[in-house]
Design a protein around this motif. Structure first.
Motif, PDB file in Angstrom:
ATOM      1  N   ARG A 258    -124.280  87.554 -31.181  1.00  0.00           N
ATOM      2  CA  ARG A 258    -123.741  88.899 -30.981  1.00  0.00           C
ATOM      3  C   ARG A 258    -123.953  89.763 -32.221  1.00  0.00           C
ATOM      4  NH1 ARG A 258    -119.076  86.189 -28.196  1.00  0.00           N
ATOM      5  NH2 ARG A 258    -119.570  86.347 -25.974  1.00  0.00           N
ATOM      6  N   MET A 259    -123.799  89.176 -33.402  1.00  0.00           N
ATOM      7  CA  MET A 259    -123.959  89.958 -34.622  1.00  0.00           C
ATOM      8  C   MET A 259    -125.387  90.464 -34.775  1.00  0.00           C
ATOM      9  SD  MET A 259    -121.269  90.689 -36.227  1.00  0.00           S
ATOM     10  CE  MET A 259    -122.273  91.502 -37.466  1.00  0.00           C
ATOM     11  N   LYS A 260    -126.362  89.742 -34.265  1.00  0.00           N
ATOM     12  CA  LYS A 260    -127.747  90.213 -34.327  1.00  0.00           C
ATOM     13  C   LYS A 260    -127.851  91.612 -33.735  1.00  0.00           C
ATOM     14  CE  LYS A 260    -132.328  89.355 -32.366  1.00  0.00           C
ATOM     15  NZ  LYS A 260    -133.186  88.455 -31.558  1.00  0.00           N
ATOM     16  N   HIS A 261    -127.258  91.813 -32.570  1.00  0.00           N
ATOM     17  CA  HIS A 261    -127.351  93.100 -31.888  1.00  0.00           C
ATOM     18  C   HIS A 261    -126.369  94.122 -32.454  1.00  0.00           C
ATOM     19  CE1 HIS A 261    -130.116  91.439 -28.946  1.00  0.00           C
ATOM     20  NE2 HIS A 261    -129.326  90.395 -28.855  1.00  0.00           N
ATOM     21  N   LEU A 262    -125.179  93.661 -32.825  1.00  0.00           N
ATOM     22  CA  LEU A 262    -124.194  94.577 -33.392  1.00  0.00           C
ATOM     23  C   LEU A 262    -124.658  95.111 -34.735  1.00  0.00           C
ATOM     24  CD1 LEU A 262    -121.460  95.967 -33.395  1.00  0.00           C
ATOM     25  CD2 LEU A 262    -120.449  93.850 -34.284  1.00  0.00           C
ATOM     26  N   GLU A 263    -125.193  94.241 -35.593  1.00  0.00           N
ATOM     27  CA  GLU A 263    -125.641  94.725 -36.901  1.00  0.00           C
ATOM     28  C   GLU A 263    -126.798  95.708 -36.760  1.00  0.00           C
ATOM     29  OE1 GLU A 263    -126.860  93.452 -41.420  1.00  0.00           O
ATOM     30  OE2 GLU A 263    -126.399  91.862 -39.972  1.00  0.00           O
ATOM     31  N   ALA A 264    -127.687  95.454 -35.828  1.00  0.00           N
ATOM     32  CA  ALA A 264    -128.778  96.408 -35.606  1.00  0.00           C
ATOM     33  C   ALA A 264    -128.228  97.777 -35.197  1.00  0.00           C
ATOM     34  CB  ALA A 264    -129.728  95.874 -34.539  1.00  0.00           C
ATOM     35  N   ALA A 265    -127.172  97.770 -34.390  1.00  0.00           N
ATOM     36  CA  ALA A 265    -126.553  99.039 -33.988  1.00  0.00           C
ATOM     37  C   ALA A 265    -125.883  99.722 -35.182  1.00  0.00           C
ATOM     38  CB  ALA A 265    -125.538  98.789 -32.872  1.00  0.00           C
ATOM     39  N   LEU A 266    -125.212  98.946 -36.028  1.00  0.00           N
ATOM     40  CA  LEU A 266    -124.582  99.531 -37.214  1.00  0.00           C
ATOM     41  C   LEU A 266    -125.641 100.117 -38.151  1.00  0.00           C
ATOM     42  CD1 LEU A 266    -121.791  96.922 -38.052  1.00  0.00           C
ATOM     43  CD2 LEU A 266    -121.608  99.039 -36.721  1.00  0.00           C
ATOM     44  N   ALA A 267    -126.759  99.417 -38.299  1.00  0.00           N
ATOM     45  CA  ALA A 267    -127.842  99.934 -39.133  1.00  0.00           C
ATOM     46  C   ALA A 267    -128.367 101.255 -38.574  1.00  0.00           C
ATOM     47  CB  ALA A 267    -128.966  98.905 -39.220  1.00  0.00           C
ATOM     48  N   TYR A 268    -128.464 101.329 -37.261  1.00  0.00           N
ATOM     49  CA  TYR A 268    -128.928 102.554 -36.605  1.00  0.00           C
ATOM     50  C   TYR A 268    -127.978 103.715 -36.898  1.00  0.00           C
ATOM     51  CZ  TYR A 268    -130.143 105.755 -32.786  1.00  0.00           C
ATOM     52  OH  TYR A 268    -130.502 106.854 -32.045  1.00  0.00           O
ATOM     53  N   VAL A 269    -126.687 103.475 -36.756  1.00  0.00           N
ATOM     54  CA  VAL A 269    -125.697 104.523 -37.040  1.00  0.00           C
ATOM     55  C   VAL A 269    -125.784 104.966 -38.494  1.00  0.00           C
ATOM     56  CG1 VAL A 269    -123.226 104.989 -37.213  1.00  0.00           C
ATOM     57  CG2 VAL A 269    -124.133 103.783 -35.197  1.00  0.00           C
ATOM     58  N   ALA A 270    -125.848 103.987 -39.412  1.00  0.00           N
ATOM     59  CA  ALA A 270    -125.843 104.292 -40.840  1.00  0.00           C
ATOM     60  C   ALA A 270    -127.111 104.985 -41.309  1.00  0.00           C
ATOM     61  CB  ALA A 270    -125.622 103.008 -41.641  1.00  0.00           C
ATOM     62  N   SER A 271    -128.177 104.905 -40.514  1.00  0.00           N
ATOM     63  CA  SER A 271    -129.447 105.526 -40.910  1.00  0.00           C
ATOM     64  C   SER A 271    -129.442 107.034 -40.726  1.00  0.00           C
ATOM     65  CB  SER A 271    -130.597 104.916 -40.099  1.00  0.00           C
ATOM     66  OG  SER A 271    -130.549 105.340 -38.733  1.00  0.00           O
ATOM     67  N   HIS A 272    -128.443 107.572 -40.066  1.00  0.00           N
ATOM     68  CA  HIS A 272    -128.384 109.009 -39.809  1.00  0.00           C
ATOM     69  C   HIS A 272    -127.625 109.739 -40.920  1.00  0.00           C
ATOM     70  CE1 HIS A 272    -129.521 107.559 -35.841  1.00  0.00           C
ATOM     71  NE2 HIS A 272    -129.788 108.793 -35.484  1.00  0.00           N
ATOM     72  N   SER A 273    -128.021 110.955 -41.155  1.00  0.00           N
ATOM     73  CA  SER A 273    -127.296 111.800 -42.105  1.00  0.00           C
ATOM     74  C   SER A 273    -126.082 112.418 -41.422  1.00  0.00           C
ATOM     75  CB  SER A 273    -128.213 112.904 -42.633  1.00  0.00           C
ATOM     76  OG  SER A 273    -128.645 113.743 -41.566  1.00  0.00           O
ATOM     77  N   ALA A 274    -125.215 113.021 -42.212  1.00  0.00           N
ATOM     78  CA  ALA A 274    -124.044 113.748 -41.705  1.00  0.00           C
ATOM     79  C   ALA A 274    -123.134 112.863 -40.873  1.00  0.00           C
ATOM     80  CB  ALA A 274    -124.471 114.984 -40.916  1.00  0.00           C
ATOM     81  N   VAL A 275    -122.970 111.600 -41.296  1.00  0.00           N
ATOM     82  CA  VAL A 275    -122.046 110.667 -40.661  1.00  0.00           C
ATOM     83  C   VAL A 275    -121.005 110.247 -41.691  1.00  0.00           C
ATOM     84  CG1 VAL A 275    -121.785 108.394 -39.591  1.00  0.00           C
ATOM     85  CG2 VAL A 275    -123.764 109.819 -39.025  1.00  0.00           C
ATOM     86  N   TRP A 276    -119.750 110.411 -41.341  1.00  0.00           N
ATOM     87  CA  TRP A 276    -118.643 110.020 -42.218  1.00  0.00           C
ATOM     88  C   TRP A 276    -118.235 108.598 -41.849  1.00  0.00           C
ATOM     89  CZ3 TRP A 276    -113.029 112.374 -41.896  1.00  0.00           C
ATOM     90  CH2 TRP A 276    -112.273 111.908 -42.979  1.00  0.00           C
ATOM     91  N   GLN A 277    -118.594 107.624 -42.686  1.00  0.00           N
ATOM     92  CA  GLN A 277    -118.215 106.232 -42.479  1.00  0.00           C
ATOM     93  C   GLN A 277    -116.839 106.053 -43.123  1.00  0.00           C
ATOM     94  OE1 GLN A 277    -122.726 105.177 -43.544  1.00  0.00           O
ATOM     95  NE2 GLN A 277    -121.528 103.318 -43.260  1.00  0.00           N
ATOM     96  N   THR A 278    -115.815 105.997 -42.310  1.00  0.00           N
ATOM     97  CA  THR A 278    -114.464 106.210 -42.809  1.00  0.00           C
ATOM     98  C   THR A 278    -113.492 105.165 -42.283  1.00  0.00           C
ATOM     99  OG1 THR A 278    -112.774 107.931 -43.093  1.00  0.00           O
ATOM    100  CG2 THR A 278    -113.888 107.835 -40.948  1.00  0.00           C
ATOM    101  N   THR A 279    -112.223 105.358 -42.571  1.00  0.00           N
ATOM    102  CA  THR A 279    -111.145 104.487 -42.098  1.00  0.00           C
ATOM    103  C   THR A 279    -110.056 105.334 -41.445  1.00  0.00           C
ATOM    104  OG1 THR A 279    -109.848 104.619 -44.152  1.00  0.00           O
ATOM    105  CG2 THR A 279    -111.561 102.906 -44.029  1.00  0.00           C
ATOM    106  N   GLY A 280    -109.169 104.667 -40.728  1.00  0.00           N
ATOM    107  CA  GLY A 280    -108.073 105.384 -40.087  1.00  0.00           C
ATOM    108  C   GLY A 280    -107.202 106.125 -41.080  1.00  0.00           C
ATOM    109  N   GLY A 281    -106.944 105.511 -42.226  1.00  0.00           N
ATOM    110  CA  GLY A 281    -106.108 106.163 -43.231  1.00  0.00           C
ATOM    111  C   GLY A 281    -106.746 107.412 -43.792  1.00  0.00           C
ATOM    112  N   GLU A 282    -108.057 107.386 -44.013  1.00  0.00           N
ATOM    113  CA  GLU A 282    -108.750 108.569 -44.517  1.00  0.00           C
ATOM    114  C   GLU A 282    -108.753 109.684 -43.472  1.00  0.00           C
ATOM    115  OE1 GLU A 282    -111.826 106.394 -47.666  1.00  0.00           O
ATOM    116  OE2 GLU A 282    -112.580 107.113 -45.728  1.00  0.00           O
TER     117      GLU A 282
END
Length: 292
Positions: A258-282
Motif C-alpha cells: 500500500r505504501m508503494k502507491h500512497l507514497e507515489a501519491a504524496l510525492a505527486y502532491v508535494a511536487s506542486h507549487s502553492a501547496v501548504w503542507q500543514t497540520t490541524g493546529g497550524e
C-alpha cells in the motif's frame, strides 16, 4: 422547525468569501495519522473475523494486526512523509504514551502535532454520562500534554462518536478544534456553551478504514483517489482555496504494497507549487487569527 445540527448553521462554501492561506497557497494538505492502542485481550473493533477468531480470548489475530501498525507500519509512513515534507496531525490514544514511548519521541523529533482520541479503542463517548465524559476528556488531555510536552488543541472521538454534550465539554477543557465532522473543506465555528470550538476538515473518503477495509478499494485505487482529489481541489483553489485531508491508520496503510502507491501519491502532491503542507493546529491558529 429545523432538524439540522444545532451546533452550526448552513452556509454553502460557494457563498462564503474565499479564504487566503498564510503563503497565498491554493490548497492546504492535512494528513491525519491515527495512532491507537488496542489492549491485549480486547476484541473491540475487530476487523478480521474468521471462525474461532472471537470465540476465545485473547484475539491474537486482530491484536497482531493492530500491533503491526505501531511496530512496523507507522515507521514506514513516517519515513515516507519525511521524504516529501509532510508532518502528521496525530489522533492519539493516550495509552500510546505509556505503551510505546518511542513513538512519542519520534513524533516530537519530526514536530508532529498531537491531538487526542481518548485512551484506547475500548472507550466510546456515547456510553458515558456527562460527568464521566468530562473527566475522561480532561484526563486524556493531561496525559498527552505531559508525555509530549505540549498541550493538545485537537480531538477526534473514537469511531467519530460524540454525545450531545461532547462539543461543550471539549471547549470547556481547552480543546480548540474537533475532527469528528466530515462536513466541509474549511474550518467551521461551532456553537458551544463556553469558549470556542472549530470543526476541522476530516475525510471518510481518503480514509483507509472505510475505503480500503469497508469498500474494498485496492492500494492502487486509493493512491489514485489521493491524486484525483488533489487535482480537483488544486484547480478549484485558484479561485477558492480549501483544505484536503487524508486519514491513515498504520495497521492498514503501513503495509509495503500500500505504501508503494500512497507514497507515489504524496510525492505527486508535494511536487506542486502553492501547496501548504500543514497540520490541524497550524490551520486552527491561522483560521482563528484571520476569520474569527
Amino acid at each position: 422547525m429545523s432538524t439540522q445540527s444545532p451546533r452550526y448553521g448552513f452556509e454553502p462554501i460557494t457563498h462564503r468569501k474565499p479564504v487566503r492561506f498564510p503563503g497565498r497557497e491554493r490548497l492546504a494538505v492535512l494528513i491525519y495519522v491515527n495512532i491507537e492502542h488496542v489492549p491485549f485481550g480486547s476484541t473491540a473493533l475487530a476487523h478480521a473475523v474468521y471462525p474461532g477468531t472471537l470465540q476465545y480470548s485473547p484475539d491474537i489475530l486482530n491484536h497482531g494486526w493492530r500491533d503491526y501498525g505501531n511496530r512496523v507500519g507507522l515507521w514506514r509512513i513516517m519515513e515516507a512523509m519525511d521524504r516529501h515534507g509532510f508532518r502528521g496531525t496525530v489522533n492519539l490514544h493516550s495509552d500510546v504514551c505509556r505503551e510505546y514511548p518511542q513513538i512519542i519521541e519520534a513524533g516530537n523529533r519530526r514536530n508532529w502535532e498531537w491531538g487526542v482520541q481518548g485512551d484506547n479503542n475500548t472507550s466510546i463517548a456515547t456510553s458515558m454520562s456527562a460527568d464521566r465524559e468530562s473527566e475522561f476528556i480532561r484526563r486524556n488531555i493531561d496525559i498527552v500534554a505531559t508525555a509530549t510536552g505540549k498541550r493538545p488543541k485537537g480531538w477526534l472521538g473514537m469511531c467519530l462518536a460524540e454525545s450531545f454534550d461532547t462539543p461543550d465539554l471539549l471547549a470547556e477543557a481547552g480543546i480548540e478544534y474537533v475532527s469528528n465532522y466530515a462536513h466541509d473543506e474549511l474550518p467551521v465555528p461551532m456553537k458551544v456553551r463556553r469558549g470556542s470550538l472549530l470543526t476541522m476538515p476530516y475525510t471518510l473518503e481518503l480514509n483507509d478504514v472505510p475505503t480500503i477495509l469497508g469498500k474494498g478499494a485496492s492500494a492502487e485505487v486509493f493512491g489514485q483517489m489521493v491524486r484525483d482529489q488533489f487535482d480537483v481541489l488544486y484547480a478549484e483553489g485558484a479561485e477558492r482555496p480549501r483544505i484536503m485531508s487524508i486519514s491513515l491508520h498504520p495497521f492498514i496503510s503501513g503495509h509495503p504494497f500500500r505504501m508503494k502507491h500512497l507514497e507515489a501519491a504524496l510525492a505527486y502532491v508535494a511536487s506542486h507549487s502553492a501547496v501548504w503542507q500543514t497540520t490541524g493546529g497550524e490551520v486552527n491558529d491561522w483560521y482563528r487569527a484571520n476569520y474569527l
